[in-house]
Design an enzyme around this catalytic site. Sequence first.
Site, PDB file in Angstrom:
ATOM      1  N   TYR A 129      58.154 -59.418 -17.951  1.00 25.99           N
ATOM      2  CA  TYR A 129      58.110 -58.105 -18.609  1.00 25.99           C
ATOM      3  C   TYR A 129      59.298 -57.246 -18.191  1.00 25.99           C
ATOM      4  O   TYR A 129      59.946 -56.609 -19.030  1.00 25.99           O
ATOM      5  CB  TYR A 129      56.787 -57.435 -18.244  1.00 25.99           C
ATOM      6  CG  TYR A 129      56.567 -56.057 -18.816  1.00 25.99           C
ATOM      7  CD1 TYR A 129      56.165 -55.894 -20.141  1.00 25.99           C
ATOM      8  CD2 TYR A 129      56.723 -54.933 -18.027  1.00 25.99           C
ATOM      9  CE1 TYR A 129      55.932 -54.637 -20.662  1.00 25.99           C
ATOM     10  CE2 TYR A 129      56.493 -53.669 -18.532  1.00 25.99           C
ATOM     11  CZ  TYR A 129      56.100 -53.515 -19.850  1.00 25.99           C
ATOM     12  OH  TYR A 129      55.877 -52.269 -20.357  1.00 25.99           O
TER      13      TYR A 129
ATOM     14  N   LYS B 230      62.239 -55.774 -20.583  1.00 23.51           N
ATOM     15  CA  LYS B 230      62.468 -54.337 -20.713  1.00 23.51           C
ATOM     16  C   LYS B 230      63.856 -53.927 -20.244  1.00 23.51           C
ATOM     17  O   LYS B 230      64.460 -53.001 -20.788  1.00 23.51           O
ATOM     18  CB  LYS B 230      61.397 -53.571 -19.936  1.00 23.51           C
ATOM     19  CG  LYS B 230      59.999 -53.674 -20.546  1.00 23.51           C
ATOM     20  CD  LYS B 230      59.980 -53.231 -21.994  1.00 23.51           C
ATOM     21  CE  LYS B 230      58.559 -53.059 -22.524  1.00 23.51           C
ATOM     22  NZ  LYS B 230      58.544 -52.683 -23.965  1.00 23.51           N
TER      23      LYS B 230
END
Length: 287
Positions: free
Chosen positions: A171, A175
């Site tokens: 993640y 991002k």
Amino acid sequence: MGLLDGKVAIITGAGNGIGRAHALLFAQEGARVVVNDLGGGRDGSPNDAASPADVVVREIVAAGGKAVASYDSVATAQGAAGVVARAVSAFGRVDILVNNAGILRDKSFMKMDESMWDTVIAVHLKGSFLCSQAFVKQVMAQKAAAGAGGARIVNTTSVSGMMGNFGQSNYAAAKAGIYGLTRTMSIELQKHRITVNALAPIAKTRMTEDLPMFHEVETMTPRHVAPAALFLASDLCGDRTGHVLAVAGARLYAFKVIETPGKFKDDADSVWTAEQIAEQWDAIVKG
């Protein structure tokens, strides 16, 4: 008069949480909204529940707004093109894209398998790239046909991507990639009058509600985040582009990548040795 009167906005991952809050507020401010959501759990797995996109569309229409649902996956070129095509077929154009779709498959770095990595990267980073590219192609076609320009893209990065977070290497990498994508798109698309900014929200949603930091917290909600997206998607944003606006409840702040002044050698022609770097480390990294 609403801030988005006459605009057509695509919001991905808009069936729940922050995306839903965006969709409801954008519609309230006059936008015609494409509510994109594939449905499923927070890890991207399918479920048998009613389509969350349809639920949000019904909310918007019941409040007097205009919206249609899209069930395309943002992680494929075909799906991204389908989201934009849905907007054009329903409302004739596109003006705003909010890349919000995301999933979580958390696991510590050494326990994470390849599929967990690939799926999260595909939805967050690849999805933002594909949807943005399809969106910009349509904006350019509109400009060529009508002589008009200007559009706005709002990406979604994360504090995890900016700072890192235990158990979220997939993640966080996605991002962080969105930050780089935002910066580069903002440079390349400025000449076409397309602003590209990003949000880094901290909010209690179904994606985050089981995290310890949110157990006793009710003051960081999607409702706090949506006005920041509205600002970046509206003409109030002006020509501001390439920024990351972070939202944590009542607090707004910005993320920036900075470089330190650094340390120069007395002799500009000489080469640093590893030992000298160790000796001068504090001077090199001091901000």
